[in-house]
Design a protein around this motif. Structure first.
Motif, PDB file in Angstrom:
ATOM      1  N   UNK A 457      -1.643 -13.712  -4.449  1.00 56.84           N
ATOM      2  CA  UNK A 457      -1.617 -12.985  -3.189  1.00 56.84           C
ATOM      3  C   UNK A 457      -2.997 -12.841  -2.573  1.00 56.84           C
ATOM      4  N   UNK A 458      -3.315 -11.645  -2.110  1.00 57.82           N
ATOM      5  CA  UNK A 458      -4.547 -11.419  -1.355  1.00 57.82           C
ATOM      6  C   UNK A 458      -5.817 -11.479  -2.197  1.00 57.82           C
ATOM      7  N   UNK A 459      -5.696 -11.609  -3.504  1.00 61.75           N
ATOM      8  CA  UNK A 459      -6.904 -11.837  -4.304  1.00 61.75           C
ATOM      9  C   UNK A 459      -7.572 -13.148  -3.908  1.00 61.75           C
ATOM     10  N   UNK A 460      -6.827 -14.016  -3.222  1.00 58.64           N
ATOM     11  CA  UNK A 460      -7.365 -15.303  -2.795  1.00 58.64           C
ATOM     12  C   UNK A 460      -8.254 -15.151  -1.556  1.00 58.64           C
ATOM     13  N   UNK A 461      -8.069 -14.104  -0.801  1.00 57.07           N
ATOM     14  CA  UNK A 461      -8.777 -13.992   0.481  1.00 57.07           C
ATOM     15  C   UNK A 461     -10.296 -14.011   0.348  1.00 57.07           C
ATOM     16  N   UNK A 462     -10.889 -13.330  -0.653  1.00 63.21           N
ATOM     17  CA  UNK A 462     -12.348 -13.422  -0.773  1.00 63.21           C
ATOM     18  C   UNK A 462     -12.858 -14.851  -0.941  1.00 63.21           C
ATOM     19  N   UNK A 463     -12.053 -15.726  -1.518  1.00 64.68           N
ATOM     20  CA  UNK A 463     -12.453 -17.131  -1.645  1.00 64.68           C
ATOM     21  C   UNK A 463     -12.561 -17.758  -0.254  1.00 64.68           C
ATOM     22  N   UNK A 464     -11.596 -17.433   0.616  1.00 62.76           N
ATOM     23  CA  UNK A 464     -11.616 -17.941   1.998  1.00 62.76           C
ATOM     24  C   UNK A 464     -12.856 -17.435   2.722  1.00 62.76           C
ATOM     25  N   UNK A 641     -16.657  -2.262  -6.090  1.00 64.37           N
ATOM     26  CA  UNK A 641     -16.128  -3.229  -5.140  1.00 64.37           C
ATOM     27  C   UNK A 641     -14.866  -3.839  -5.721  1.00 64.37           C
ATOM     28  N   UNK A 642     -14.016  -4.373  -4.855  1.00 65.20           N
ATOM     29  CA  UNK A 642     -12.802  -4.983  -5.379  1.00 65.20           C
ATOM     30  C   UNK A 642     -11.843  -5.405  -4.294  1.00 65.20           C
ATOM     31  N   UNK A 643     -10.742  -5.965  -4.729  1.00 68.65           N
ATOM     32  CA  UNK A 643      -9.731  -6.469  -3.794  1.00 68.65           C
ATOM     33  C   UNK A 643      -8.346  -6.279  -4.381  1.00 68.65           C
ATOM     34  N   UNK A 644      -7.455  -5.737  -3.566  1.00 68.60           N
ATOM     35  CA  UNK A 644      -6.046  -5.624  -3.942  1.00 68.60           C
ATOM     36  C   UNK A 644      -5.335  -6.936  -3.641  1.00 68.60           C
ATOM     37  N   UNK A 645      -4.221  -7.147  -4.328  1.00 70.94           N
ATOM     38  CA  UNK A 645      -3.410  -8.334  -4.078  1.00 70.94           C
ATOM     39  C   UNK A 645      -1.940  -8.022  -4.255  1.00 70.94           C
TER      40      UNK A 645
END
Length: 768
Positions: A457-464, A641-645
């Protein structure tokens, strides 16, 4: 008739010397055969010894931010004893902003560390001085010894920890001989008088009430013979005892006995030898046992189950006091020492380090790496020492955080089958500190942390966003991204229309707002601008080692990773773009500390440092005002820091986050891929928060690169502006990628064009 009666006698008399010769030849031949057996076994590897698995040693350094309580947790784990003044090895004392430790000697890979008296001082939250009291010097850093986690017994039914003669306390040797074989140094392996006394006692009692075996015979029975009761076996036992006594010294025999004797059961695995029993019952090395603890173990030799100090406390206490009485009667103890000893209660300590299968998820990773570097099973069963990266306190906290949070979610949402997994690693080294493979953390089984592959899911967005920010001339945190309905060709040429979570569109948003609020449509549009193939390549640059299809849905996490693989990606992100391969193994030595294998430090710069800093800034904002703001609310001044998915239909809940030192990835969901009905913020994030609540997180600090500056951008247009203009956002930016800053008046003369409005069906049909 009489001649017939005396015929056998005359035959025996006539052939007596021949018979004697045959008997001697047969006896000598048998003894030679026995000697060959004994020599081969006794002089070589007497035992198969499982690999000993050690945790990482705790390093203490000047200016390190660590509390006395955190070090005390480690010392308790290692079996150190808190006292008023640390005068003996294995003790520590605490004063005001001072910690004194009498550290044990230890071997860590190729490092040999001696005993040391340490005094550690604090100023505020940081270590200000590390004094080596024996040398009257100061040190920049010191290590505490690694903790024995577990032992890879494999298919073995018994376990032992081999002790050298120098490591065995004299009082243990004395007590063993006085209680079990008083004439050990006088007989030649067997004691005929003792056997006769035991025989008469057993005949009188009508049952076995007394044994006549020497320590040497007991050793033979344990090493070479079965448990059957027969005169043939006893004769063979005596013969082997004679051979061993003739060939080896008494000290060698006693040392072998101390390493071999059966002293209890650890689940399905037998505990052999005093070295292992010392850890199993008292959680300390054999050399540090007190008199009463030695007496307890010696008393168990007669019957480990009958005199078990945990399950049969009264019997064990009575037997212990009998051993002490024998030592007193033989004048090895003074009256005051004896009275003081028998007055002490029987105290044992649980030893989770010896529990078979402890932390099985982490051990799975250790096995994978160990079997790769030491493929020979016989070598692994020669007592090799395996030094891992595990932080046992972090492991216990991670297990507790996952289990307690899932239990709470299960009850609150009626989700009995909810599962989870978790990986914690050191950002700067790639050393794995903890792995939890499921909510039944203490049981081996399917390891979701290593083998559970789910869409991220959205854990991929930081890669983008990282792929975009690496092109500083086109993208920065203020870049405006379209947030309008859009359509892409995805799998098999099918049309795909991404939607934001709230099903609404905002026209345009800044790149920073898009990641902070995890907007889907701007993320896909950004991936399109960067190039889907470039996004796929960036994912692989960050440590994902499998093939990736460059489809539009990749931008929203339509790719399956395990929690371990996610952790590797975020290790690079959190480490300024530097990849350190995640690993659980540091080094392997032989039982006598000869280095077999040691990991070489490997690192590669996989992402631009400046772009990584900008991404870290954005992920910090996620925890302050974005989808993970609950984290910032709970921990206040501690920056993380972090990211939800979250995946489609709320099937998977993810969170990947980091403080200054540790990066953690968490997955929550169902094994059968049915919806868990929780977002990353409501499922996985609470696990991370529960972990950090126990773990004393360190505030995220990253040095501001000289190649960056704080730049000002118009909120509506994203244009670079001079400071002081109205409606601007101030964010870090890569200086070389900035266009010339515009003044406020210039912006007024050339206002930004309004975003193009998406025309409806009738407007497109009639050309309106």
């Amino acid at each position: 008739m009489s001649s017939l009666l005396f015929a056998p006698f005359r035959w025996f008399k006539r052939h007596f010397w021949k018979l004697v010769t045959v008997f001697i030849v047969l006896s000598v031949s048998y003894l030679i055969y026995i000697d060959a057996q004994v020599k081969h076994h006794f002089a070589g590897h007497k035992w198969e010894v499982p690999a000993q698995i050690y945790a990482r040693p705790l390093r203490l350094s000047l200016k390190q931010e660590i509390s006395i309580e955190e070090i005390q947790d480690e010392l308790k784990l290692l079996g150190y004893r808190q006292v008023a003044t640390a005068d003996d090895v294995g003790e520590y004392s605490i004063g005001k902003d001072i910690l004194s430790i009498y550290r044990r000697a230890f071997q860590y890979g190729a490092l040999t560390a001696p005993e040391r008296r340490l005094k550690i001082d604090w100023q505020g939250l940081r270590i200000s001085q590390i004094a080596l009291l024996d040398d009257n010097q100061n040190a920049r850093s010191v290590l505490l010894e690694p903790w024995l986690i577990s032992r890879l017994v494999g298919g073995l039914s018994e376990d032992r920890m081999l002790m050298q003669d120098s490591d065995i306390p004299d009082m243990l040797k004395i007590a063993l001989i006085e209680v079990e074989d008083k004439n050990f140094y006088k007989h030649h392996g067997v004691a005929p008088l003792a056997i006769l006394r035991a025989l008469f006692a057993n005949i009188s009692a009508g049952r076995t009430v007394q044994g006549g075996s020497t320590l040497t015979q007991q050793l033979v029975k344990n090493l070479y013979l079965s448990r059957e009761r027969s005169y043939v076996r006893k004769l063979r036992e005596a013969a082997m005892a004679l051979v061993i006594d003739a060939r080896y010294s008494k000290d060698e025999i006693l040392n072998a006995y101390i390493n071999e004797v059966f002293l209890g059961q650890n689940g399905k695995v037998a505990v052999h030898g005093f070295g292992l029993a010392s850890h199993f019952y008292f959680n300390k090395p054999l050399q540090e046992l007190e008199l009463v603890e030695i007496a307890t173990l010696v008393g168990m030799v007669k019957g480990p189950s009958f005199y078990h100090p945990k399950r049969q406390k009264d019997r064990s206490l009575e037997r212990r006091n009998l051993v002490l009485r024998i030592l007193f009667d033989e004048q090895y103890l003074s009256a005051s020492e004896y009275q003081s000893a028998i007055a002490k209660p029987l105290v044992t300590s649980s030893s989770p380090s010896l529990a078979s299968g402890q932390h099985p998820a982490f051990m799975d990773k250790v096995r994978d790496e160990l079997f790769s570097v030491v493929p020979d099973s016989s070598e692994r069963l020669a007592g090799v020492k395996v030094f891992t990266t595990l932080d046992v306190n972090a492991q216990l906290r991670a297990e507790n955080a996952l289990i307690s949070t899932l239990e709470q979610k299960s009850q609150a949402r009626n989700l009995p089958n909810i599962e989870g997994a978790m990986v914690v690693s050191d950002i700067s080294s790639g050393e794995i500190r903890a792995i939890v493979g499921g909510k039944r953390a203490q049981f081996a089984g399917f390891n979701r942390a290593l083998n559970g592959y789910r869409q991220i899911g959205s854990l991929m967005k930081p890669v983008v966003y990282l792929a975009a920010l690496e092109n500083a001339y086109e993208f920065n945190l203020a870049t405006r991204l379209a947030d309008e309905p859009v359509e892409y060709d995805d799998k098999e040429g099918k049309k795909w229309q991404p939607q934001n979570a709230d099903k609404s569109f905002r026209g345009e948003v800044s790149l920073l707002d898009a990641i902070v609020n995890s907007y889907n449509v701007p993320s896909v549009n950004l991936a399109n601008l960067v190039g889907f193939d470039e996004v796929a390549a960036t994912l692989q640059r960050l440590g994902y080692e499998k093939a990736v299809k460059p489809l539009p849905s990749l931008a929203l996490g339509a790719v399956e990773l395990s929690p371990l693989e996610v952790n590797q990606i975020y290790q690079v992100i959190s480490n300024q773009g530097e990849l350190r391969p995640l690993h659980a193994l540091s080094s392997v030595t032989t039982a006598d500390n000869q280095l077999i294998w040691e990991r070489e430090a490997v690192s590669q710069q996989r992402a631009d440092i400046d772009a990584s800093y900008l991404l870290n800034f954005a992920l910090h904002q996620v925890t302050k005002k974005g989808t993970a703001r609950a984290l910032g609310e709970q921990f206040g001044r501690v920056n993380m820091a972090g990211k939800t998915g979250t995946t489609d239909d709320y099937r998977d809940s993810w969170f990947a986050g980091f403080d200054r030192n540790l990066v953690t990835s968490v997955w929550v969901g169902h094994d059968d891929n049915t919806p868990v009905n929780m977002s990353g913020a409501t499922g996985a994030l609470p696990v991370f928060m529960a972990f950090q609540a126990q773990n004393s997180p360190k505030s995220l600090v990253r040095a501001f690169p000289e190649t960056l500056s704080i730049a000002h951008f118009d909120v509506a247009s994203g244009q670079h502006m001079l400071a002081g203009c109205p409606n601007i956002m101030s964010v870090p930016a890569i200086t070389d990628g900035l266009s010339d800053a515009q003044g406020c008046a210039e912006l007024e003369r050339n206002p930004p064009k309004a975003p193009k409005k998406e025309r409806n069906f009738f407007e497109r049909l009639f050309g309106w």
